[in-house]
Design a protein around this motif. Structure first.
Motif, PDB file in Angstrom:
ATOM      1  N   UNK A   1      33.067  20.976 -48.154  1.00 31.35           N
ATOM      2  CA  UNK A   1      33.192  21.169 -46.708  1.00 31.35           C
ATOM      3  C   UNK A   1      34.666  21.235 -46.312  1.00 31.35           C
ATOM      4  N   UNK A   2      35.488  20.501 -47.022  1.00 37.82           N
ATOM      5  CA  UNK A   2      36.921  20.469 -46.700  1.00 37.82           C
ATOM      6  C   UNK A   2      37.502  21.883 -46.800  1.00 37.82           C
TER       7      UNK A   2
ATOM      8  N   UNK B   1      24.662  12.369 -37.600  1.00 37.13           N
ATOM      9  CA  UNK B   1      25.685  12.888 -36.678  1.00 37.13           C
ATOM     10  C   UNK B   1      26.851  13.501 -37.436  1.00 37.13           C
ATOM     11  N   UNK B   2      27.101  12.988 -38.623  1.00 33.32           N
ATOM     12  CA  UNK B   2      28.218  13.511 -39.409  1.00 33.32           C
ATOM     13  C   UNK B   2      27.759  14.712 -40.230  1.00 33.32           C
ATOM     14  N   UNK B   3      26.544  14.624 -40.726  1.00 30.03           N
ATOM     15  CA  UNK B   3      26.012  15.729 -41.535  1.00 30.03           C
ATOM     16  C   UNK B   3      25.058  16.534 -40.654  1.00 30.03           C
TER      17      UNK B   3
ATOM     18  N   UNK C   1      31.289  13.928 -46.749  1.00 28.09           N
ATOM     19  CA  UNK C   1      31.204  12.989 -45.640  1.00 28.09           C
ATOM     20  C   UNK C   1      31.847  11.643 -45.997  1.00 28.09           C
ATOM     21  N   UNK C   2      31.747  11.283 -47.261  1.00 26.29           N
ATOM     22  CA  UNK C   2      32.318   9.992 -47.686  1.00 26.29           C
ATOM     23  C   UNK C   2      33.823   9.965 -47.404  1.00 26.29           C
ATOM     24  N   UNK C   3      34.454  11.079 -47.659  1.00 24.52           N
ATOM     25  CA  UNK C   3      35.907  11.130 -47.444  1.00 24.52           C
ATOM     26  C   UNK C   3      36.260  10.990 -45.967  1.00 24.52           C
ATOM     27  N   UNK C   4      35.337  11.364 -45.128  1.00 22.82           N
ATOM     28  CA  UNK C   4      35.559  11.219 -43.682  1.00 22.82           C
ATOM     29  C   UNK C   4      35.326   9.776 -43.257  1.00 22.82           C
TER      30      UNK C   4
ATOM     31  N   UNK D   1      27.616  20.298 -40.546  1.00 28.31           N
ATOM     32  CA  UNK D   1      27.736  20.503 -39.097  1.00 28.31           C
ATOM     33  C   UNK D   1      28.703  19.520 -38.419  1.00 28.31           C
ATOM     34  N   UNK D   2      28.443  18.229 -38.628  1.00 23.86           N
ATOM     35  CA  UNK D   2      29.252  17.214 -37.953  1.00 23.86           C
ATOM     36  C   UNK D   2      30.709  17.259 -38.379  1.00 23.86           C
ATOM     37  N   UNK D   3      30.940  17.551 -39.643  1.00 30.23           N
ATOM     38  CA  UNK D   3      32.315  17.594 -40.158  1.00 30.23           C
ATOM     39  C   UNK D   3      33.073  18.774 -39.553  1.00 30.23           C
TER      40      UNK D   3
END
Lengths: 411, 352
Positions: free
Chosen positions: A325-326, B42-44, B85-88, A359-361
């Motif tokens: 995603x990054x 919410x993140x994913x 997501x973990x990195x966030x 999506x959220x990211x």
């Protein structure tokens, strides 16, 4: 039935152009080429293969194999009258309704004998695990050989070489099935065509960046993801040239794609594949132009015609559909800046873990650069749950917010 | 490395535990357990595998022990998104995403061996011991010993002679992937000395699927009259099994042997054998038949594409063999399985 559909599509557009030559737009030329591909896929004469979206179609075209990725055919099928019937058929055979609609449509079509039986299948691990599974299912159903390409996650030399070797193995696999090895001269010519198409497509995208943009919300929809099907052929170059000429001519005539363009939008991932009024509404009511689709970009370097495997591998790995995603977010932000967009619309295709899963990211990263994102909840191929009224209300609220939102590019 | 209790987090059954062990770390599987607020969506996205979301919920609630690092296997879309997501959510954690080939041909084995080498270097950077071939061999031996002991317990569960049967076995599986190997071996050896109990007349059932770590779930199955006589779950027997290094690989430097063995282990639905499309379907049928089960339960967490895509064919194949099939979809919570209690009871009743 599908053969008839593609024949009608081609002849309908050709007749329209014959009657009114001035209506011969780039989009029509592009659609004619899609119709021709469809005809070949449903003909009894061509060698056919089903493939993953990141397969190097240049090589398959060179080796005389008519091929496309399953999701492409799904998007065509759902735009026909029987589209929803296919989805229902897949669900009746046990396919969960919360899996990707593209894949359900394909499975439904296969069970209804509406998918041409290929000589072989080539799947790719990217863009998604679901697509990989569907091709395996088709291989089992059709009792045809399956070749699997693992697309590594990063662009390290180790990963690129691994993929390049697999592509070389794929060529051997294809040759074993067709009985004809890859002709090196044809290969060179094909890659030269690919490089030409790449160059002209790059021009097209650069033209679309202009403010106001010569592109409207329909001109380049699905363009970046469908064009690879024609790579290696002269048709790919011609289509790109039609677009370049048309955009240049619009710019020279001071005609923007959306007359009076006042807002510029990005469309993330894939378009809604069945008829709907959303894009038209954006243009007519808000003078908002979708100037860039996430997948409309050149992310790879020219490929060496004499030694193409490494270049082809790099191209597949560089796809915006692929990787972390990054990396995807970095690409989206670069596009946002290059196209000076005011907002982005993410349809969040229901069932897509690969695309929608981030999506959220994406949302939070875009907020950081001051670009609002509207996340919709749409199945891009299944219109049964398409709540157009609700979506319009949400889009209206989003557009009103954007209109009062300072552009991040006018600081 | 001085502190041998340092933990390396992991989330996928394909993780090479022996490598972590060889670096002097303890593998710690972050299981999707605990009753935390649903925030990960919410993140994913809500439409993503609950396994991933529950793990992320744990991370968001800081319900994770101190880890020296965490390894994600690039096994499916959802696992990749978890890594993102973990990195966030925990930007200061040491993380690595290891690419996991989809099949086990020679090219894939070589590529995966390079990936394991990259992982070994990362473990060293995170404070682990330098990994040497004899160290890996030793760790494989330790895990094989554990696997053999677990298989013995499994046999007793299948026969119905182990007290608290599959519930207890699942608790031990969980312990085996969250605690030092010695603790688990000691516990298993204690249990090995326990006398057999008399088997009841529960109905033999084979279960397959993905994530089902809560021991209470197995209590529920047993309370419905089922005895699990065979199981293929990524939080069960697929996590720890005997690794055999092929003779040809033994003479090679590096991680090729471990790579081939890892790619050859009992497969999750995400793995494909191109020469045999649909092998997973065949495997389910054969394992169910071999277990002498009277019925088959498939437990699939929602939104798991690799399994969902194969289920229609699994159902059809089991039907052809005359094996009744019950499909349960869950979200890794006891609550979701509890809702299926009546269906499980009816299924068992129907088979009697």
């Amino acid at each position: 039935m599908m053969l008839q559909y593609f024949e009608n599509l081609e002849s309908g557009i050709n007749n329209a152009i014959k009657e009114n030559p001035e209506s011969a737009s780039a989009r029509k030329r592009y659609t004619i080429e899609i119709a021709r591909l469809g005809k070949r896929l449903y003909s009894d004469t061509d060698r056919k293969a089903w493939a993953g979206a990141l397969v190097p179609f240049d090589l398959l075209n060179t080796m005389g194999v008519t091929s496309c990725y399953a999701e492409f055919m799904a998007s065509v099928l759902v735009s026909t009258d029987i589209g929803m019937e296919l989805l229902e058929n897949a669900e009746q055979t046990g396919y969960a309704s919360d899996t990707c609609g593209y894949h359900r449509a394909i499975i439904g079509a296969a069970h209804k004998c509406l998918m041409p039986i290929p000589e072989f299948l080539i799947s790719t691990t990217s863009p998604c695990t679901g697509g990989q599974a569907v091709l395996e299912n088709l291989a089992r159903l059709f009792k045809r050989d399956l070749f699997v390409i693992h697309i590594p996650q990063d662009e390290s030399d180790q990963s690129v070489n691994f993929l390049a070797d697999q592509i070389e193995d794929m060529v051997e696999f294809v040759a074993n099935h067709t009985g004809s090895p890859l002709d090196k001269n044809k290969q060179c010519k094909a890659i030269e065509n690919t490089n030409k198409a790449r160059e002209v497509m790059s021009d097209v995208y650069n033209l679309a960046k202009q403010v106001p943009s010569p592109a409207n919300g329909r001109d380049l929809s699905n363009f970046g993801i469908v064009m690879p099907l024609f790579f290696g052929t002269e048709a790919a170059v011609e289509i790109a040239q039609f677009y370049r000429d048309e955009f240049k001519s619009r710019i020279n005539a001071n005609n923007s794609g959306v007359p009076g363009e006042s807002l510029r939008l990005m469309w993330l991932q894939n378009r809604i594949q069945f008829k709907n009024t959303l894009v038209k509404m954006l243009e007519s009511e808000y003078k908002a132009a979708i100037v860039i689709d996430e997948l409309n970009d050149i992310t790879w370097d020219p490929i060496d015609p004499n030694d193409p495997y490494v270049g082809l591998a790099r191209r597949s790995i560089s796809s915006p559909l692929h990787g972390t995603a990054k990396r995807r977010i970095k690409h989206i932000i670069e596009l946002a800046e290059a196209y000076r967009i005011d907002g982005a619309i993410n349809p969040c295709h229901w069932g897509c873990r690969q695309g929608t899963g981030a999506r959220g990211l994406i949302d939070s990263s875009m907020k950081e650069i001051g670009v609002p994102v509207l996340n919709l909840e749409v199945d891009c191929v299944d219109r049964r749950n398409f709540a157009e009224g609700q979506l319009i209300t949400r889009i209206e609220a989003f557009m009103e917010m954007i209109e009062s939102h300072p552009s991040p590019w006018k600081k | 490395m001085e502190d041998k209790s340092k933990l390396i987090g992991f989330t996928c059954a394909y993780t090479p535990l022996a490598l972590i062990d060889a670096a002097g770390f303890v593998p710690y599987r972050i299981l999707p357990m605990g009753d935390w607020p649903d925030q990960a969506g919410q993140i994913l996205h809500e439409n993503l595998c609950p396994h991933i979301k529950r793990i992320l919920d744990r991370a968001m609630q800081d319900d994770i022990p101190d880890l020296s690092g965490i390894v994600f296997m690039n096994s499916c879309d959802a696992m990749r998104r978890l890594s993102d997501a973990w990195q966030k959510v925990r930007p200061n954690d040491n993380t690595v995403l290891i690419d996991l080939p989809i099949s086990k041909d020679d090219r894939s084995v070589s590529f995966f061996a390079d990936e394991l080498n990259r992982f070994a270097e990362r473990l060293s950077q995170w404070g682990g011991d330098d990994i040497r071939p004899e160290g890996v061999e030793n760790s494989i031996g330790r895990y094989n010993e554990l696997a053999i002991h677990l298989n013995e317990l499994k046999k007793r569960v299948n026969l119905g002679t182990l007290k608290d049967g599959s519930t207890r076995l699942q608790a031990i599986y969980n312990k085996a992937v969250t605690e030092p190997i010695e603790n688990v071996l000691e516990l298993i050896k204690q249990i090995a000395g326990e006398p057999d109990v008399i088997a009841d007349n529960a109905l033999p059932i084979y279960i397959f699927g993905n994530v089902l770590p809560d021991p209470e779930v197995f209590t529920l199955f047993e309370s419905c009259g089922a005895r699990i006589v065979g199981e293929d779950l990524c939080t069960g027997s697929r996590m720890i099994n005997v690794i055999e290094i092929e003779n040809n690989d033994k003479s090679l430097d590096g991680f090729k042997g471990l790579a081939r063995a890892t790619l050859s282990r009992p497969a999750c639905a995400r793995t494909i054998d191109p020469s045999n499309p649909g092998k997973m379907i065949h495997d389910v049928v054969e394992k169910a038949k071999a277990s002498n089960a009277r019925g088959v339960i498939g437990h699939i967490i929602k939104f798991c594409d690799p399994y969902l895509a194969r289920l229609p064919s699994v159902r059809e194949a089991l039907k052809k063999e005359g094996l009744s099939f019950l499909l349960l979809e869950g979200d890794c919570t006891m609550r979701s399985i509890g809702q299926h209690k009546t269906r499980i009871e009816a299924f068992i009743e129907m088979l009697r």
